[in-house]
Design a protein around this motif. Structure first.
Motif, short mmCIF file in Angstrom:
data_model
loop_
_atom_site.label_atom_id
_atom_site.label_comp_id
_atom_site.label_asym_id
_atom_site.label_seq_id
_atom_site.Cartn_x
_atom_site.Cartn_y
_atom_site.Cartn_z
N LYS A 160 0.82 -1.22 0.00
CA LYS A 160 0.00 0.00 0.00
C LYS A 160 0.85 1.27 0.00
O LYS A 160 0.57 2.22 -0.75
N ASN A 161 1.89 1.29 0.84
CA ASN A 161 2.65 2.52 1.07
C ASN A 161 3.98 2.60 0.33
O ASN A 161 4.55 3.68 0.20
N GLY A 162 4.49 1.45 -0.14
CA GLY A 162 5.79 1.44 -0.78
C GLY A 162 6.92 1.62 0.23
O GLY A 162 6.69 1.73 1.44
N LEU A 163 8.14 1.65 -0.25
CA LEU A 163 9.33 1.88 0.57
C LEU A 163 10.21 2.91 -0.12
O LEU A 163 10.23 2.99 -1.35
N PRO A 164 10.96 3.70 0.64
CA PRO A 164 11.88 4.66 0.02
C PRO A 164 12.95 3.92 -0.80
O PRO A 164 13.32 2.79 -0.48
N ILE A 165 13.42 4.56 -1.85
CA ILE A 165 14.52 4.00 -2.62
C ILE A 165 15.72 3.79 -1.70
O ILE A 165 16.09 4.67 -0.93
N GLY A 166 16.30 2.60 -1.76
CA GLY A 166 17.48 2.30 -0.94
C GLY A 166 17.17 1.74 0.43
O GLY A 166 18.08 1.57 1.24
N VAL A 167 15.90 1.43 0.69
CA VAL A 167 15.51 0.89 2.00
C VAL A 167 14.73 -0.41 1.82
O VAL A 167 13.84 -0.50 0.97
N VAL A 168 15.08 -1.42 2.61
CA VAL A 168 14.31 -2.67 2.68
C VAL A 168 14.01 -2.95 4.15
O VAL A 168 14.60 -2.34 5.04
N LEU A 169 13.08 -3.86 4.40
CA LEU A 169 12.70 -4.15 5.78
C LEU A 169 13.26 -5.48 6.25
O LEU A 169 13.20 -6.48 5.54
N ASN A 170 13.79 -5.48 7.47
CA ASN A 170 14.27 -6.69 8.12
C ASN A 170 13.31 -7.02 9.24
O ASN A 170 13.23 -6.31 10.25
N VAL A 171 12.55 -8.10 9.06
CA VAL A 171 11.49 -8.48 10.01
C VAL A 171 11.89 -9.76 10.73
O VAL A 171 12.19 -10.78 10.08
N ASN A 172 11.88 -9.72 12.06
CA ASN A 172 12.16 -10.91 12.86
C ASN A 172 10.98 -11.18 13.77
O ASN A 172 10.39 -10.26 14.34
N ILE A 173 10.66 -12.46 13.92
CA ILE A 173 9.46 -12.88 14.64
C ILE A 173 9.86 -13.82 15.77
O ILE A 173 10.58 -14.80 15.54
N PRO A 174 9.43 -13.51 17.01
CA PRO A 174 9.83 -14.38 18.14
C PRO A 174 9.20 -15.76 18.05
O PRO A 174 8.15 -15.95 17.42
#
Length: 260
Positions: A160-174
């Motif tokens: 929906k919102n996109g991400l800035p150029i040069g940024v990715v998300l690192n998601v960790n789940i307990p």
């Protein structure tokens, strides 16, 4: 008129048959059109390695007869998989790349070594919004069901919102049951590291060899870190940039007598 479904590239570093990627595929099928390009064998800890001195094989495979989407098994690294997917297999740039679900943590300094995150970073380099997902459970029998809700929520927000150029998300789940996970927290990467040791041994032929061992040390007492969020039972989300320039040091470095 119906909006066109997003095209989602799915990859990982544990191999195309790993349970984690199977869960990720199922979740992504609810959100868009899926295509899978993943390593044919485990590639954990490969970082951002690419294949330049060997041949690279990539072939279409059938993991489940019921699947309608296409899947490709690649002999290379996670970064190779993204490169070959975007340049040879897909007919257009995907709307999103998701990598995982990794068996084990990629929080803090682990992001540097992670094949899972390197695949996401490679996608980001190519201008594709990307997310790396990891579960804090190294077992091959890990239960990925509790991750589904949180992965879906985060992915829908990126679409929906996109991400800035040069940024990715690192998601960790307990490693918790879904009901025990308190929510999602946006964090910074904890300042932690591995204190490594080498277990030195000798094989039956008398040749010495080593096993890498060590322990994870986190001396970061910040309340806003990924390690703290995970410790408290939250899913951690860290925006990662791949511009490694130490911008804060440029001014000081420029004052050195480098041209004398």
């Amino acid at each position: 008129m119906n909006k066109k479904k997003p095209l989602i590239l799915v990859t990982n570093d544990d191999g195309i048959t790993a349970p984690g990627i199977r869960t990720l595929v199922e979740v992504m099928k609810e959100l868009g059109d899926v295509i899978v390009v993943a390593p044919d064998s485990p590639q954990s800890g490969m970082g951002h390695a690419i294949t330049i001195s060997d041949t690279l094989f990539c072939e279409q495979v059938t993991i489940k007869e019921s699947y309608k989407h296409k899947e490709y098994s690649c002999s290379g690294t996670p970064a190779d998989c993204v490169k070959i997917a975007t340049q040879e297999i897909l007919h257009r740039k995907p709307d999103l790349c998701v990598s995982g679900i990794n068996h084990g943590s990629n929080s803090s300094i682990n992001v540097i070594y992670s094949g899972t995150m390197s695949a996401a970073v490679e996608a980001g380099i190519e201008g594709i919004p990307a997310i790396g997902f990891s579960l804090l459970d190294y077992s091959l029998n890990a239960d990925f069901e509790p991750t589904r809700k949180f992965i879906k929520t985060i992915t829908k927000n990126v679409l929906k919102n996109g991400l800035p150029i040069g940024v990715v998300l690192n998601v960790n789940i307990p490693k918790l049951k879904e009901a025990e996970i308190k929510g999602i927290k946006v964090c910074r990467q904890a300042n932690a590291h591995w204190e490594e040791e080498f277990d030195k041994r000798t094989n039956p032929q008398g040749r010495e060899y080593y096993w890498l061992t060590g322990k994870f040390v986190n001396k970061d007492e910040g309340k806003d870190t990924d390690e703290k969020a995970l410790e408290e039972g939250y899913v951690s989300v860290v925006p990662v940039q791949f511009d490694l320039t130490a911008h804060h040091f440029i001014k000081d470095l420029s004052s050195w007598s480098l041209n004398d």
